[in-house]
Design an enzyme around this catalytic site. Structure first.
Site, PDB file in Angstrom:
ATOM      1  NE  ARG A  88      40.694  43.022  43.709  1.00 35.78           N
ATOM      2  CZ  ARG A  88      39.488  42.519  43.450  1.00 35.78           C
ATOM      3  NH1 ARG A  88      38.438  43.297  43.535  1.00 35.78           N
ATOM      4  NH2 ARG A  88      39.347  41.258  43.123  1.00 35.78           N
TER       5      ARG A  88
ATOM      6  NE  ARG B  75      42.153  48.440  39.806  1.00 32.18           N
ATOM      7  CZ  ARG B  75      41.031  49.094  39.611  1.00 32.18           C
ATOM      8  NH1 ARG B  75      41.046  50.407  39.554  1.00 32.18           N
ATOM      9  NH2 ARG B  75      39.895  48.444  39.468  1.00 32.18           N
TER      10      ARG B  75
ATOM     11  NE  ARG C  82      43.541  37.630  39.345  1.00 33.94           N
ATOM     12  CZ  ARG C  82      42.220  37.609  39.278  1.00 33.94           C
ATOM     13  NH1 ARG C  82      41.508  37.854  40.335  1.00 33.94           N
ATOM     14  NH2 ARG C  82      41.635  37.376  38.137  1.00 33.94           N
TER      15      ARG C  82
ATOM     16  CG  ASP D  24      42.303  40.464  33.349  1.00 35.88           C
ATOM     17  OD1 ASP D  24      42.401  40.149  34.536  1.00 35.88           O
ATOM     18  OD2 ASP D  24      41.329  40.146  32.642  1.00 35.88           O
TER      19      ASP D  24
ATOM     20  CE1 TYR E 271      35.244  36.259  33.098  1.00 41.13           C
ATOM     21  CE2 TYR E 271      36.830  34.651  32.303  1.00 41.13           C
ATOM     22  CZ  TYR E 271      36.240  35.338  33.344  1.00 41.13           C
ATOM     23  OH  TYR E 271      36.632  35.100  34.634  1.00 41.13           O
TER      24      TYR E 271
HETATM   25  O1  CP3 Z   1      49.030  38.578  40.032  1.00 44.79           O
HETATM   26  C1  CP3 Z   1      48.732  37.955  39.005  1.00 44.79           C
HETATM   27  O2  CP3 Z   1      48.307  36.777  39.013  1.00 44.79           O
HETATM   28  C2  CP3 Z   1      49.002  38.600  37.663  1.00 44.79           C
HETATM   29  C3  CP3 Z   1      47.955  39.335  37.091  1.00 44.79           C
HETATM   30  C4  CP3 Z   1      46.641  38.674  36.671  1.00 44.79           C
HETATM   31  C5  CP3 Z   1      45.406  39.359  36.792  1.00 44.79           C
HETATM   32  N1  CP3 Z   1      44.441  38.614  36.199  1.00 44.79           N
HETATM   33  C6  CP3 Z   1      45.254  40.678  37.422  1.00 44.79           C
HETATM   34  C7  CP3 Z   1      43.917  41.101  37.841  1.00 44.79           C
HETATM   35  C8  CP3 Z   1      46.369  37.456  36.058  1.00 44.79           C
HETATM   36  C9  CP3 Z   1      47.326  36.323  35.748  1.00 44.79           C
HETATM   37  C10 CP3 Z   1      44.978  37.422  35.753  1.00 44.79           C
HETATM   38  C11 CP3 Z   1      44.323  36.314  35.030  1.00 44.79           C
HETATM   39  C12 CP3 Z   1      42.854  36.253  35.011  1.00 44.79           C
HETATM   40  N2  CP3 Z   1      41.970  37.271  34.773  1.00 44.79           N
HETATM   41  C13 CP3 Z   1      42.113  35.054  35.135  1.00 44.79           C
HETATM   42  C14 CP3 Z   1      42.714  33.686  35.284  1.00 44.79           C
HETATM   43  C15 CP3 Z   1      43.078  33.418  36.693  1.00 44.79           C
HETATM   44  C16 CP3 Z   1      41.912  33.135  37.584  1.00 44.79           C
HETATM   45  O3  CP3 Z   1      41.786  33.838  38.598  1.00 44.79           O
HETATM   46  O4  CP3 Z   1      41.153  32.203  37.292  1.00 44.79           O
HETATM   47  C17 CP3 Z   1      40.765  35.385  35.022  1.00 44.79           C
HETATM   48  C18 CP3 Z   1      39.608  34.409  35.102  1.00 44.79           C
HETATM   49  C19 CP3 Z   1      40.685  36.781  34.781  1.00 44.79           C
HETATM   50  C20 CP3 Z   1      39.455  37.600  34.541  1.00 44.79           C
HETATM   51  C21 CP3 Z   1      39.291  38.571  35.649  1.00 44.79           C
HETATM   52  N3  CP3 Z   1      40.002  39.751  35.760  1.00 44.79           N
HETATM   53  C22 CP3 Z   1      38.511  38.418  36.811  1.00 44.79           C
HETATM   54  C23 CP3 Z   1      37.559  37.267  37.098  1.00 44.79           C
HETATM   55  C24 CP3 Z   1      38.792  39.520  37.616  1.00 44.79           C
HETATM   56  C25 CP3 Z   1      38.361  39.738  39.032  1.00 44.79           C
HETATM   57  C26 CP3 Z   1      37.138  40.450  39.230  1.00 44.79           C
HETATM   58  C27 CP3 Z   1      37.210  40.975  40.633  1.00 44.79           C
HETATM   59  O5  CP3 Z   1      37.045  42.181  40.777  1.00 44.79           O
HETATM   60  O6  CP3 Z   1      37.492  40.172  41.543  1.00 44.79           O
HETATM   61  C28 CP3 Z   1      39.714  40.338  36.933  1.00 44.79           C
HETATM   62  C29 CP3 Z   1      40.317  41.604  37.414  1.00 44.79           C
HETATM   63  C30 CP3 Z   1      41.725  41.534  37.872  1.00 44.79           C
HETATM   64  N4  CP3 Z   1      42.730  40.943  37.180  1.00 44.79           N
HETATM   65  C31 CP3 Z   1      42.272  42.130  39.045  1.00 44.79           C
HETATM   66  C32 CP3 Z   1      43.652  41.881  39.021  1.00 44.79           C
HETATM   67  C33 CP3 Z   1      44.682  42.358  39.992  1.00 44.79           C
HETATM   68  C34 CP3 Z   1      41.506  42.937  40.083  1.00 44.79           C
HETATM   69  C35 CP3 Z   1      41.205  44.235  39.421  1.00 44.79           C
HETATM   70  C36 CP3 Z   1      41.247  45.427  40.308  1.00 44.79           C
HETATM   71  O7  CP3 Z   1      42.348  45.958  40.579  1.00 44.79           O
HETATM   72  O8  CP3 Z   1      40.162  45.892  40.682  1.00 44.79           O
END
Ligand code: CP3
Length: 342
Positions: A27, A36, A23, A73, A150
């Site tokens: 954010r 974003r 991540r 994602d 999911y």
């Molecule tokens: O920076 C990075 O790591 C690269 C981008 C990346 C994102 N998601 C961007 C993202 C990667 C590698 C992921 C993988 C991902 N997505 C996982 C595996 C990693 C982990 O954390 O266990 C999982 C479980 C997801 C599913 C997912 N997508 C979740 C649980 C969430 C967060 C919900 C939240 O609002 O906290 C997301 C959204 C997400 N994916 C964001 C980002 C930057 C935040 C979205 C936003 O901008 O509002």
């Protein structure tokens, strides 16, 4: 290409330990939040090639990490499916609504042309490598259990009870669903590699809810097949999971080049189980970034010292950076890792 990060994944120790963060393009960076806001919908940002390339590069520019991870994602390979509606709800997380029952895996997880439907991901990879040929780029996908959770739960969960109930009540259906996901994920991963990613991480974020024997019986085989097929493309593969310190003897049997562990296990203990021939990644608690600097430095150096027992070590967190983390602290941690000599 050659780089400190890729050499390390291949088991060659360089002068220092490479570092990147899960991540890292998220954010906690004000620059990310501004981009974003311009786009609005999260998946629109994932589809926007120019902006996704920019976001992928942000942490390399701002934090000086040793690798970039593709901005996308885990849920992106589900977006083309006609059988479900996938959304990200502000403050809640991913939400998935099924339009087909779980017991028809071929309809639920129907095949699609990955180039046609998810060509934007390939375009982001090519765009990034064109602009930044010297920066190693990590591609990624979810592991079958984590992605299936999911779909079955309809989003995130605390207990993963629905997924585990399906697994215990209807094991052959569970297996079929995992196998269908592996087919889709292999196509998706192959497209990322042929577009130019240099390494690949398989995210199994929620596998830690399983007992070690259930991990072995229900998810080892489909996950192994996924890792094996990605490895066959020629890029090094990292297997990441959390809460799985009781499963490391099973995880040891994956053909992954590197294993990423979280903070619930001492890095040295994980290395003892996984073997000193293995590359290890990890394993700072992301909350430790809120410690006073001197204590954070001690923590990080403790991890780096333990990492010397492995064949090679990639420094990382045990899970993603929290959105309220101070970017200055993260940048400072990168310096601590880069200056470490055992
Ligand atoms: O920076 C990075 O790591 C690269 C981008 C990346 C994102 N998601 C961007 C993202 C990667 C590698 C992921 C993988 C991902 N997505 C996982 C595996 C990693 C982990 O954390 O266990 C999982 C479980 C997801 C599913 C997912 N997508 C979740 C649980 C969430 C967060 C919900 C939240 O609002 O906290 C997301 C959204 C997400 N994916 C964001 C980002 C930057 C935040 C979205 C936003 O901008 O509002």
């Amino acid at each position: 290409m050659s780089s400190l990060f890729l050499d390390t994944l291949r088991g060659r120790r360089g002068g220092r330990v490479p570092v990147w963060f899960m991540r890292q393009a998220g954010r906690f960076l004000p620059e990310y939040r501004r981009i974003r806001e311009r786009v609005g919908d999260f998946f629109e940002l994932c589809r926007n090639v120019e902006l996704a390339v920019e976001v992928t590069y942000l942490p390399v520019r701002l934090l000086e990490v040793d690798a970039a991870i593709l901005f996308s994602d885990l849920l992106v390979p589900l977006l083309p499916l006609r059988s479900m509606e996938v959304n990200l709800k502000e403050g809640v997380g991913p939400l998935i609504e099924l339009k087909e029952p779980l017991d028809s895996p071929k309809k639920l997880l129907h095949s699609y042309c990955v180039e046609e439907e998810l060509g934007f991901v390939g375009a982001i990879v090519r765009g990034f490598k064109r602009e930044h040929p010297d920066v190693p780029l990590i591609g990624f996908c979810g592991a079958p259990f984590t992605l299936l959770s999911y779909i079955v739960e309809g989003g995130s969960s605390k207990s993963y009870h629905r997924t585990k109930r399906l697994m215990f009540e209807r094991p052959s259906l569970f297996r079929d669903l995992c196998d269908r996901l592996v087919d889709l994920l292999v196509d998706y991963a192959v497209m990322q590699v042929s577009s130019g990613v240099d390494a690949f991480q398989v995210f199994d974020s929620w596998a830690g809810v399983l007992s070690p024997s259930d991990y072995r019986s229900f998810i080892f085989e489909p996950t192994r097949v996924l890792i094996e097929k990605i490895k066959a493309t020629g890029v090094p593969v990292i297997y990441f999971s959390t809460g799985t310190c009781g499963c490391l003897k099973v995880i040891r049997d994956y053909p992954a080049d590197a294993v990423s562990v979280d903070w619930r296990v001492e890095l040295a203990d994980a290395i003892d189980v996984l073997g000193s021939h293995r590359v290890i990644q990890g394993n700072l608690d992301p909350s430790a970034l809120f410690m006073p600097r001197e204590r954070l430095k001690e923590r990080a150096e403790g991890i780096l010292l333990q990492g010397t027992r492995a064949k090679a070590h990639v420094f990382n967190l045990g899970h993603g950076i929290f959105p309220d983390t101070d970017p200055d602290r993260v940048r400072w941690l990168v310096e601590v890792v880069h200056h470490f000599t055992p």
